[in-house]
Design an enzyme around this catalytic site. Structure first.
Site, PDB file in Angstrom:
ATOM      1  N   HIS A 101       1.029   1.316  10.716  1.00  0.00           N
ATOM      2  CA  HIS A 101       0.009   2.279  11.136  1.00  0.00           C
ATOM      3  C   HIS A 101      -0.779   1.762  12.339  1.00  0.00           C
ATOM      4  CE1 HIS A 101      -2.273  -0.530   8.627  1.00  0.00           C
ATOM      5  NE2 HIS A 101      -3.366  -0.137   9.276  1.00  0.00           N
ATOM      6  N   ASP A 103      -4.910   1.938  13.240  1.00  0.00           N
ATOM      7  CA  ASP A 103      -6.092   2.140  12.403  1.00  0.00           C
ATOM      8  C   ASP A 103      -6.788   3.478  12.649  1.00  0.00           C
ATOM      9  OD1 ASP A 103      -5.911  -0.240  10.988  1.00  0.00           O
ATOM     10  OD2 ASP A 103      -6.976  -1.367  12.539  1.00  0.00           O
ATOM     11  N   HIS A 255       0.473  -2.075  13.292  1.00  0.00           N
ATOM     12  CA  HIS A 255       0.562  -3.267  12.447  1.00  0.00           C
ATOM     13  C   HIS A 255       0.916  -2.877  11.025  1.00  0.00           C
ATOM     14  CE1 HIS A 255      -3.571  -1.792  12.386  1.00  0.00           C
ATOM     15  NE2 HIS A 255      -3.687  -2.290  11.166  1.00  0.00           N
ATOM     16  N   ARG A 270     -13.056  -7.247   8.579  1.00  0.00           N
ATOM     17  CA  ARG A 270     -12.515  -6.371   9.615  1.00  0.00           C
ATOM     18  C   ARG A 270     -13.626  -5.682  10.394  1.00  0.00           C
ATOM     19  NH1 ARG A 270     -11.139  -0.742   9.625  1.00  0.00           N
ATOM     20  NH2 ARG A 270      -8.934  -0.317   9.958  1.00  0.00           N
TER      21      ARG A 270
END
Ligand code: OGA
Ligand code: MN
Length: 279
Positions: A101, A103, A255, A270
């Site tokens: 995907h 993000d 990623h 994150r």
């Protein structure tokens, strides 16, 4: 002086480079920040090793590159709402984001980049794969390129495989409204605002269909693109250690964190940076 120069060590022929010789706990000049940004534009994802930084330092470093935005679905750390914990616990079987995907591509203006710091790692496994979406576009036939160039595709929070990877975190940390669908249509081929290069901008995690077409009509070509865009020669694989950092361009790279460490805990922090409406 510390942090005046660094070395760039590419990780594969396609994507990814380690940045050696930078201490993120020490002062960093604007000039060095500009050089790090260039290294990210050139390599799509850059990695730092053995960084001993607090959440405040993580936030401070990320803010040198842009405006921090919160993850829309799961709450952040108590003291740092801008930092989303990415966790898999010992008894859990799915890992957050465990599909290929980009993000939050379902947002009208998805983040331009994501900075992930490794805090606690399993004894083995939990590597993350990255893939280069410039190469994915450039290696399509001229016929496929011209077919895709004018199309838009819908990205949604509700695609089943990606939704399943969030369920454990939503049980305890859901933000209000996280159940409501968020969806946005974006160009299938977008242009990177800094490099001017074309990017194949569909992803298996969030892209559901071409705009103005049904899922069934879209599936044959989308499934072809999902398989094409992760060909091994477009990728690299990153082995994490505590204090490792990955900082990826969320427009030109995708990623996929590998879910191969059942029975062990993995904790990452994150931060995402505001991006533009894709065009
Ligand atoms: C993310 C994600 C990758 C990882 O935080 O967006 O996909 O390696 N995580 O945990
Ligand atoms: Mn992700």
């Amino acid at each position: 002086m510390a942090n005046d120069t660094f070395t760039i060590a590419p990780m594969s022929g396609a994507i990814g480079a380690e940045i050696l010789g930078i201490d993120l706990a020490a002062p960093i000049s604007d000039q060095t920040i500009a050089e790090i940004r260039k290294a990210q534009n050139d390599n799509l994802v850059i990695f730092f090793r053995d960084q001993d930084i607090t959440p405040a330092q993580h936030l401070g470093f990320a803010q040198r590159f842009g405006e921090v935005v919160e993850y829309p679905l799961v709450k952040g750390l108590d003291d740092y709402p801008q930092i989303a914990p990415v966790i898999k616990l010992e008894h859990e079987t799915v890992n957050f984001g465990g599909v290929w995907h980009s993000d939050t591509a379902y947002l009208p203006a998805p983040p331009k980049s994501t900075m992930l710091v490794a805090r606690e790692l399993p004894p083995y496994g939990g590597d993350t794969l990255f893939s280069n979406m410039y190469l994915a576009y450039e290696t399509l036939s001229d016929g496929m390129k011209s077919l895709l160039d004018g199309l838009r595709a819908v990205n949604s929070t509700k695609k089943a495989d990606a939704s399943a990877t969030r369920e454990d975190r939503l049980k305890t940390g859901a933000k209000e409204g996280s159940d409501d669908e968020i969806a946005s249509a974006h160009p299938v081929v977008r242009t990177h605002p800094e490099t001017g290069r074309k990017i194949l901008y569909v992803n298996a995690g969030h892209t559901t269909r071409f705009d103005n077409m049904t899922e069934a009509e879209s599936a044959p070509i989308l499934n072809y693109l999902f398989a094409h865009q992760i060909r091994p020669e477009f990728t690299c694989r990153f082995r994490w250690h505590p204090g490792s950092i990955a900082f990826w361009d969320n427009r030109a790279a995708q990623h996929n964190p590998i879910n191969d460490y059942h029975g062990h805990k993995r904790v990452m922090h994150r931060i995402t940076l505001a991006g533009e409406v894709p065009s």
